[in-house]
Design a protein around this motif. Structure first.
Motif, short mmCIF file in Angstrom:
data_model
loop_
_atom_site.label_atom_id
_atom_site.label_comp_id
_atom_site.label_asym_id
_atom_site.label_seq_id
_atom_site.Cartn_x
_atom_site.Cartn_y
_atom_site.Cartn_z
N GLY A 14 -11.91 117.28 45.15
CA GLY A 14 -12.42 117.31 43.78
C GLY A 14 -13.92 117.49 43.65
N ILE A 15 -14.62 117.67 44.77
CA ILE A 15 -16.07 117.82 44.72
C ILE A 15 -16.44 119.30 44.91
CG2 ILE A 15 -18.27 117.25 45.84
CD1 ILE A 15 -17.03 114.87 44.42
N ASN A 16 -17.31 119.80 44.04
CA ASN A 16 -17.82 121.16 44.16
C ASN A 16 -19.33 121.10 44.33
OD1 ASN A 16 -15.28 122.31 43.71
ND2 ASN A 16 -15.59 122.36 41.51
N LEU A 17 -19.87 122.02 45.11
CA LEU A 17 -21.30 122.15 45.27
C LEU A 17 -21.73 123.40 44.51
CD1 LEU A 17 -21.60 121.45 49.09
CD2 LEU A 17 -21.82 119.83 47.21
N THR A 18 -22.89 123.36 43.88
CA THR A 18 -23.33 124.53 43.12
C THR A 18 -24.78 124.90 43.47
OG1 THR A 18 -24.04 123.16 41.26
CG2 THR A 18 -21.80 124.05 41.16
N TRP A 19 -25.08 126.18 43.31
CA TRP A 19 -26.42 126.73 43.49
C TRP A 19 -26.70 127.64 42.31
CZ3 TRP A 19 -22.83 126.11 47.31
CH2 TRP A 19 -23.21 125.36 48.42
N PRO A 20 -27.97 127.85 41.97
CA PRO A 20 -28.32 128.67 40.80
C PRO A 20 -27.71 130.07 40.82
CG PRO A 20 -30.25 127.52 41.59
CD PRO A 20 -29.15 127.27 42.59
N THR B 219 -24.19 131.01 38.35
CA THR B 219 -24.09 129.87 39.26
C THR B 219 -23.02 130.11 40.32
OG1 THR B 219 -24.75 128.40 37.47
CG2 THR B 219 -23.65 127.38 39.35
N VAL B 220 -23.35 129.75 41.55
CA VAL B 220 -22.40 129.86 42.66
C VAL B 220 -21.77 128.50 42.88
CG1 VAL B 220 -22.16 130.30 45.14
CG2 VAL B 220 -23.74 131.68 43.77
N THR B 221 -20.45 128.49 43.00
CA THR B 221 -19.72 127.25 43.23
C THR B 221 -18.99 127.31 44.56
OG1 THR B 221 -19.39 126.93 40.87
CG2 THR B 221 -17.93 125.71 42.33
N PHE B 222 -19.20 126.30 45.39
CA PHE B 222 -18.46 126.14 46.64
C PHE B 222 -17.44 125.04 46.40
CE2 PHE B 222 -17.70 123.72 50.50
CZ PHE B 222 -17.31 124.71 51.38
N LYS C 78 -11.18 137.83 57.54
CA LYS C 78 -10.79 136.42 57.59
C LYS C 78 -10.59 135.86 56.18
CE LYS C 78 -11.93 132.05 59.74
NZ LYS C 78 -12.80 131.34 60.67
N ALA C 79 -11.44 136.28 55.26
CA ALA C 79 -11.37 135.84 53.85
C ALA C 79 -11.83 137.00 52.97
CB ALA C 79 -12.25 134.60 53.65
N PHE C 80 -11.66 136.86 51.68
CA PHE C 80 -12.01 137.96 50.77
C PHE C 80 -13.44 138.43 51.01
CE2 PHE C 80 -13.21 134.21 48.26
CZ PHE C 80 -14.45 134.57 47.78
N ALA C 81 -13.67 139.72 50.83
CA ALA C 81 -14.98 140.32 51.13
C ALA C 81 -15.98 140.08 50.01
CB ALA C 81 -14.83 141.81 51.37
N ILE C 82 -17.16 139.58 50.37
CA ILE C 82 -18.21 139.40 49.38
C ILE C 82 -18.82 140.74 48.97
CG2 ILE C 82 -18.81 137.05 50.05
CD1 ILE C 82 -21.37 138.68 51.29
N SER C 83 -18.62 141.77 49.79
CA SER C 83 -19.18 143.09 49.49
C SER C 83 -18.39 143.84 48.42
CB SER C 83 -19.24 143.94 50.77
OG SER C 83 -17.95 144.08 51.31
N CYS D 18 -16.91 133.42 43.16
CA CYS D 18 -17.96 132.45 43.53
C CYS D 18 -18.99 132.29 42.42
CB CYS D 18 -18.68 132.90 44.79
SG CYS D 18 -17.59 133.02 46.23
N HIS D 19 -19.33 133.38 41.75
CA HIS D 19 -20.36 133.34 40.69
C HIS D 19 -19.71 133.09 39.34
CE1 HIS D 19 -23.83 134.81 43.01
NE2 HIS D 19 -22.93 135.46 43.74
N GLN D 20 -20.23 132.10 38.64
CA GLN D 20 -19.72 131.74 37.31
C GLN D 20 -20.80 132.01 36.29
OE1 GLN D 20 -16.46 130.69 37.53
NE2 GLN D 20 -16.79 130.98 39.70
#
Length: 112
Positions: free
Chosen positions: A30-36, A42-45, A94-99, A107-109
């Motif tokens: 239930g914990i998310n980390l965020t960056w600007p 905003t990026v959410t992990f 391995k996981a979805f491509a960020i490119s 990831c970006h909200q």
């Protein structure tokens, strides 16, 4: 009567402390980390999502992809596209491509 040497007890304690992070999840449930995230929003992990995929803290931090101190890394999309930080796994294999721009919203909200 057998006595265990102090050195052996210390070594076992050291191993237990060393292995404890490997047993913990990426981020508690239930914990998310965020960056600007700049102009993209905003990026959410989501640690829960990563933990459900079998990843723990060591998978990224001890492996050298990220430092363990908060805000110690300067993450950029350019660096990620070179396979650094999130881009190490998020490469389309391995996981979805960020490119792939279709994945930005994963990831970006952006605020509405």
């Amino acid at each position: 009567m057998s006595k265990t040497p102090v050195g052996t007890c210390s070594f076992v304690l050291f191993l237990l402390l060393l292995l404890t992070p490997a047993l913990s999840s990426a981020v508690p449930e239930g914990i998310n980390l965020t960056w600007p995230g700049g102009s993209a929003g905003t990026v959410t992990f989501d640690g829960t999502v990563h933990a459900k995929r079998g990843l723990n803290c060591d998978a990224c931090h001890i492996a050298g992809l990220f430092q363990t101190k908060k805000d110690a890394d300067k993450m950029t999309m350019a660096a990620m596209k070179q396979g650094k930080f999130c881009g190490f796994c998020h490469n389309g294999k391995k996981a979805f491509a960020i490119s792939d721009s279709a994945n930005c919203k994963r990831c970006h909200q952006t605020k509405k």
